[in-house]
Write a protein that holds these residues in place. Structure first.
Motif, PDB file in Angstrom:
ATOM      1  N   ARG A   1      53.893  41.329  69.054  1.00  0.00           N
ATOM      2  CA  ARG A   1      55.128  40.692  69.487  1.00  0.00           C
ATOM      3  C   ARG A   1      54.798  39.487  70.355  1.00  0.00           C
ATOM      4  O   ARG A   1      53.852  39.521  71.145  1.00  0.00           O
ATOM      5  N   LYS A   2      55.602  38.435  70.240  1.00  0.00           N
ATOM      6  CA  LYS A   2      55.403  37.244  71.050  1.00  0.00           C
ATOM      7  C   LYS A   2      56.753  36.720  71.529  1.00  0.00           C
ATOM      8  O   LYS A   2      57.748  36.780  70.803  1.00  0.00           O
ATOM      9  N   LEU A   3      56.759  36.210  72.743  1.00  0.00           N
ATOM     10  CA  LEU A   3      57.952  35.597  73.297  1.00  0.00           C
ATOM     11  C   LEU A   3      57.579  34.248  73.897  1.00  0.00           C
ATOM     12  O   LEU A   3      56.657  34.165  74.723  1.00  0.00           O
ATOM     13  N   ASP A   4      58.263  33.187  73.470  1.00  0.00           N
ATOM     14  CA  ASP A   4      58.067  31.846  74.022  1.00  0.00           C
ATOM     15  C   ASP A   4      59.389  31.375  74.600  1.00  0.00           C
ATOM     16  O   ASP A   4      60.434  31.453  73.932  1.00  0.00           O
ATOM     17  N   VAL A   5      59.335  30.870  75.834  1.00  0.00           N
ATOM     18  CA  VAL A   5      60.547  30.424  76.523  1.00  0.00           C
ATOM     19  C   VAL A   5      60.318  29.026  77.092  1.00  0.00           C
ATOM     20  O   VAL A   5      59.318  28.788  77.784  1.00  0.00           O
ATOM     21  N   TYR A   6      61.255  28.122  76.797  1.00  0.00           N
ATOM     22  CA  TYR A   6      61.235  26.762  77.336  1.00  0.00           C
ATOM     23  C   TYR A   6      62.427  26.646  78.280  1.00  0.00           C
ATOM     24  O   TYR A   6      63.572  26.852  77.861  1.00  0.00           O
ATOM     25  N   GLU A   7      62.159  26.305  79.535  1.00  0.00           N
ATOM     26  CA  GLU A   7      63.191  26.432  80.562  1.00  0.00           C
ATOM     27  C   GLU A   7      63.388  25.147  81.356  1.00  0.00           C
ATOM     28  O   GLU A   7      62.434  24.465  81.730  1.00  0.00           O
ATOM     29  N   LEU A   8      64.667  24.831  81.636  1.00  0.00           N
ATOM     30  CA  LEU A   8      65.061  23.772  82.559  1.00  0.00           C
ATOM     31  C   LEU A   8      65.942  24.398  83.633  1.00  0.00           C
ATOM     32  O   LEU A   8      66.759  25.278  83.330  1.00  0.00           O
ATOM     33  N   GLY A   9      65.773  23.954  84.881  1.00  0.00           N
ATOM     34  CA  GLY A   9      66.569  24.551  85.938  1.00  0.00           C
ATOM     35  C   GLY A   9      66.853  23.577  87.059  1.00  0.00           C
ATOM     36  O   GLY A   9      66.152  22.578  87.233  1.00  0.00           O
ATOM     37  N   ALA A  10      67.914  23.860  87.823  1.00  0.00           N
ATOM     38  CA  ALA A  10      68.281  23.029  88.964  1.00  0.00           C
ATOM     39  C   ALA A  10      68.934  23.902  90.027  1.00  0.00           C
ATOM     40  O   ALA A  10      69.582  24.918  89.712  1.00  0.00           O
ATOM     41  N   GLY A  11      68.745  23.525  91.285  1.00  0.00           N
ATOM     42  CA  GLY A  11      69.368  24.234  92.383  1.00  0.00           C
ATOM     43  C   GLY A  11      69.869  23.266  93.434  1.00  0.00           C
ATOM     44  O   GLY A  11      69.304  22.179  93.625  1.00  0.00           O
ATOM     45  N   TYR A  12      70.933  23.657  94.131  1.00  0.00           N
ATOM     46  CA  TYR A  12      71.502  22.818  95.182  1.00  0.00           C
ATOM     47  C   TYR A  12      71.822  23.700  96.380  1.00  0.00           C
ATOM     48  O   TYR A  12      72.564  24.692  96.249  1.00  0.00           O
ATOM     49  N   THR A  13      71.271  23.363  97.539  1.00  0.00           N
ATOM     50  CA  THR A  13      71.533  24.109  98.771  1.00  0.00           C
ATOM     51  C   THR A  13      72.820  23.581  99.386  1.00  0.00           C
ATOM     52  O   THR A  13      72.863  22.461  99.922  1.00  0.00           O
ATOM     53  N   VAL A  14      73.859  24.375  99.315  1.00  0.00           N
ATOM     54  CA  VAL A  14      75.172  23.984  99.823  1.00  0.00           C
ATOM     55  C   VAL A  14      75.176  23.988 101.347  1.00  0.00           C
ATOM     56  O   VAL A  14      75.716  23.086 101.995  1.00  0.00           O
ATOM     57  N   ALA A  15      74.567  25.007 101.928  1.00  0.00           N
ATOM     58  CA  ALA A  15      74.468  25.188 103.373  1.00  0.00           C
ATOM     59  C   ALA A  15      73.280  26.111 103.604  1.00  0.00           C
ATOM     60  O   ALA A  15      72.791  26.762 102.667  1.00  0.00           O
ATOM     61  N   PRO A  16      72.780  26.190 104.837  1.00  0.00           N
ATOM     62  CA  PRO A  16      71.638  27.077 105.096  1.00  0.00           C
ATOM     63  C   PRO A  16      71.901  28.503 104.595  1.00  0.00           C
ATOM     64  O   PRO A  16      72.874  29.148 104.988  1.00  0.00           O
ATOM     65  N   GLY A  17      71.044  28.983 103.694  1.00  0.00           N
ATOM     66  CA  GLY A  17      71.178  30.329 103.156  1.00  0.00           C
ATOM     67  C   GLY A  17      72.087  30.461 101.962  1.00  0.00           C
ATOM     68  O   GLY A  17      72.237  31.560 101.411  1.00  0.00           O
ATOM     69  N   LEU A  18      72.721  29.375 101.518  1.00  0.00           N
ATOM     70  CA  LEU A  18      73.642  29.432 100.384  1.00  0.00           C
ATOM     71  C   LEU A  18      73.255  28.373  99.364  1.00  0.00           C
ATOM     72  O   LEU A  18      73.174  27.183  99.687  1.00  0.00           O
ATOM     73  N   ALA A  19      73.011  28.790  98.109  1.00  0.00           N
ATOM     74  CA  ALA A  19      72.576  27.862  97.068  1.00  0.00           C
ATOM     75  C   ALA A  19      73.315  28.135  95.772  1.00  0.00           C
ATOM     76  O   ALA A  19      73.712  29.273  95.481  1.00  0.00           O
ATOM     77  N   LEU A  20      73.487  27.097  94.988  1.00  0.00           N
ATOM     78  CA  LEU A  20      74.013  27.184  93.626  1.00  0.00           C
ATOM     79  C   LEU A  20      72.901  26.795  92.668  1.00  0.00           C
ATOM     80  O   LEU A  20      72.149  25.844  92.927  1.00  0.00           O
ATOM     81  N   GLN A  21      72.777  27.525  91.554  1.00  0.00           N
ATOM     82  CA  GLN A  21      71.685  27.293  90.614  1.00  0.00           C
ATOM     83  C   GLN A  21      72.207  27.317  89.177  1.00  0.00           C
ATOM     84  O   GLN A  21      73.209  27.957  88.877  1.00  0.00           O
ATOM     85  N   ALA A  22      71.469  26.624  88.316  1.00  0.00           N
ATOM     86  CA  ALA A  22      71.768  26.646  86.884  1.00  0.00           C
ATOM     87  C   ALA A  22      70.451  26.574  86.123  1.00  0.00           C
ATOM     88  O   ALA A  22      69.517  25.889  86.554  1.00  0.00           O
ATOM     89  N   GLN A  23      70.368  27.294  85.014  1.00  0.00           N
ATOM     90  CA  GLN A  23      69.179  27.216  84.170  1.00  0.00           C
ATOM     91  C   GLN A  23      69.569  27.266  82.702  1.00  0.00           C
ATOM     92  O   GLN A  23      70.572  27.889  82.329  1.00  0.00           O
ATOM     93  N   TYR A  24      68.768  26.580  81.897  1.00  0.00           N
ATOM     94  CA  TYR A  24      68.912  26.627  80.446  1.00  0.00           C
ATOM     95  C   TYR A  24      67.573  27.047  79.858  1.00  0.00           C
ATOM     96  O   TYR A  24      66.519  26.532  80.244  1.00  0.00           O
ATOM     97  N   ASP A  25      67.618  27.999  78.911  1.00  0.00           N
ATOM     98  CA  ASP A  25      66.398  28.481  78.265  1.00  0.00           C
ATOM     99  C   ASP A  25      66.578  28.491  76.759  1.00  0.00           C
ATOM    100  O   ASP A  25      67.615  28.959  76.243  1.00  0.00           O
ATOM    101  N   TYR A  26      65.560  27.994  76.063  1.00  0.00           N
ATOM    102  CA  TYR A  26      65.481  28.159  74.612  1.00  0.00           C
ATOM    103  C   TYR A  26      64.316  29.103  74.341  1.00  0.00           C
ATOM    104  O   TYR A  26      63.212  28.913  74.866  1.00  0.00           O
ATOM    105  N   PHE A  27      64.568  30.154  73.546  1.00  0.00           N
ATOM    106  CA  PHE A  27      63.522  31.137  73.308  1.00  0.00           C
ATOM    107  C   PHE A  27      63.302  31.384  71.830  1.00  0.00           C
ATOM    108  O   PHE A  27      64.209  31.216  71.004  1.00  0.00           O
ATOM    109  N   THR A  28      62.073  31.763  71.492  1.00  0.00           N
ATOM    110  CA  THR A  28      61.744  32.287  70.168  1.00  0.00           C
ATOM    111  C   THR A  28      60.995  33.596  70.363  1.00  0.00           C
ATOM    112  O   THR A  28      60.068  33.665  71.177  1.00  0.00           O
TER     113      THR A  28
END
Length: 411
Positions: free
Chosen positions: A355-382
């Protein structure tokens, strides 16, 4: 036999000596301060994949952990205390709160010692792909979404459903305790009761070691049974007398940050009591490095579990390994990154191939305030499977897209 017993308990004895030496003339009436912290995340996942028979395209997930830590400091500088981490994290209808850390510790000029249910040295110190846009060091969140349930695939109305990356039909999750994509050696020792030692840091270099009597023993449990593996199993993750040695390096030269780590873990795989079974002992290692400058970080890591835990009475055994490489850039409250992950295992030990798994990933994060963050990621997998293709089941190979939106709280 006597030499083996001495080696087995050398780490535990050394840790006890370190505690005594470090304590010195400690103040027995020291006042404890109580620290409380923790973290939580909530995420929404959206999936589009080929093998989606009977599957939803959206799902939510969340986790919350609370850390309670009584801490005291003696007159001679020795810091000591305990740590309890309990969490709301489960699957299916399991909505119980459970603890996954409970240990006492001491830190001084000798380094630091942990005694109790905790993670491995490598899990705390491993260096791999930079992922500050992912939540709290979780490399493999995408894996949970591409299976029918928590990374495992199944058959629905006779058709393959979900990517073949979990425990069904493969050995990676059994022998490592986790998925095909992971960055540390920690899953093999888990959070079972152990002794862990961290040396002081010398010119950027830190050494460490750990000893775990058995992976499946926590808290007040006392289990002295040797043979606990199911007879005829393709693989076992029931390891005993687990030892780990490792090192990590962290330093900065003229604005260039250099980090690296390497570790090895070994141990005995539990037997089944059936003479025909022959389970390979635990032998695994990890290595990784990062280099950073002016907000950019480039890094990667490799983990190899070999044939640990696999039953060599079966024909199709093989190595379990994964590697990753990536880059990220941080400016102010924003971090963006990209990486590639590859994992493989022998799949079913009764079928040829792997079995094999390949993942290509893009991601971003934004710190809104100390201790609080918003994140997003996109993954393409085979995902490539070794399961047979039939008219009824279809082909178990899979590919697809995953988008995860997330909020993270750390306090």
């Amino acid at each position: 036999m006597e030499a083996t017993i001495m080696n087995r308990y050398l780490l535990a004895g050394s840790a006890a000596v370190a505690l005594v030496v470090g304590a010195g003339a400690a103040n027995a009436q020291a006042k404890f301060d109580l620290k409380i912290g923790g973290d939580a995340y909530f995420e929404a996942g959206f999936v589009s994949q080929d093998n989606d028979t009977g599957l939803r395209s959206t799902e939510f997930a969340n986790r919350m952990r609370i850390v309670v830590q009584p801490v005291a400091k003696a007159d001679n500088g020795l810091e000591y205390g305990a740590r309890l981490r309990f969490r709301a994290a489960g699957s299916g209808t399991d909505n119980n709160v459970s603890a996954d850390r409970a240990f006492i510790y001491a830190t001084g000029s000798f380094g630091s010692v942990r005694l109790g249910s905790t993670n491995e040295f490598n899990d705390d110190t491993a260096v791999s792909t930079p992922i500050d846009y992912l939540p709290l060091g979780l490399y493999d969140r995408v894996n949970s979404y591409i299976g029918a349930t928590n990374g495992a695939n199944t058959t629905i109305n006779g058709r393959y459903a979900g990517a073949d990356v979990g425990s069904n039909g493969g050995v990676a999750q059994t022998v490592t305790g986790n998925s095909l994509i992971w960055a540390t050696l920690d899953p093999v020792g888990g959070n079972s009761t152990k002794v862990v030692y961290y040396s002081p840091r010398f010119s950027g270099l830190q050494l460490g070691a750990a000893y775990t009597p058995r992976k499946d023993s926590f808290y007040t449990d006392v289990n002295r049974v040797k043979n606990v593996t199911t007879a005829g199993a393709a693989a076992s993750g029931a390891y005993q007398d687990i030892f780990e040695i490792g090192a990590n390096y962290n330093n900065t030269f003229d604005g260039v940050t250099v980090k690296a780590s390497a570790a090895y873990t070994g141990g005995t795989t539990s037997k089944s009591g059936l003479a025909a079974d022959s389970f390979k002992n635990l032998s695994a290692w990890q290595a990784g490095a990062q280099i950073g400058y002016a907000g950019f970080v480039l890094g990667g890591g490799y983990v190899n579990f070999g044939k640990s835990g696999q039953n060599t009475r079966y024909t199709y055994t093989g190595d379990v390994s994964n590697w990753t490489v990536g880059v990220q850039y941080t400016t102010g409250p924003i971090v963006v990154g990209a990486n590639y992950k590859h994992g493989e295992d022998p799949g079913s030990t009764s079928l040829p191939g792997k079995r094999k798994l390949d993942v290509y990933e893009l991601g971003a994060g934004y710190t809104v305030a100390p201790g609080l963050a918003l994140q997003a990621q996109y993954d393409y997998f085979t995902a490539k499977s070794d399961k047979a293709t039939t008219v009824t089941t279809g082909n178990d190979d899979d590919k697809g897209h995953v988008v995860i939106l997330r909020s993270v709280l750390a306090f």
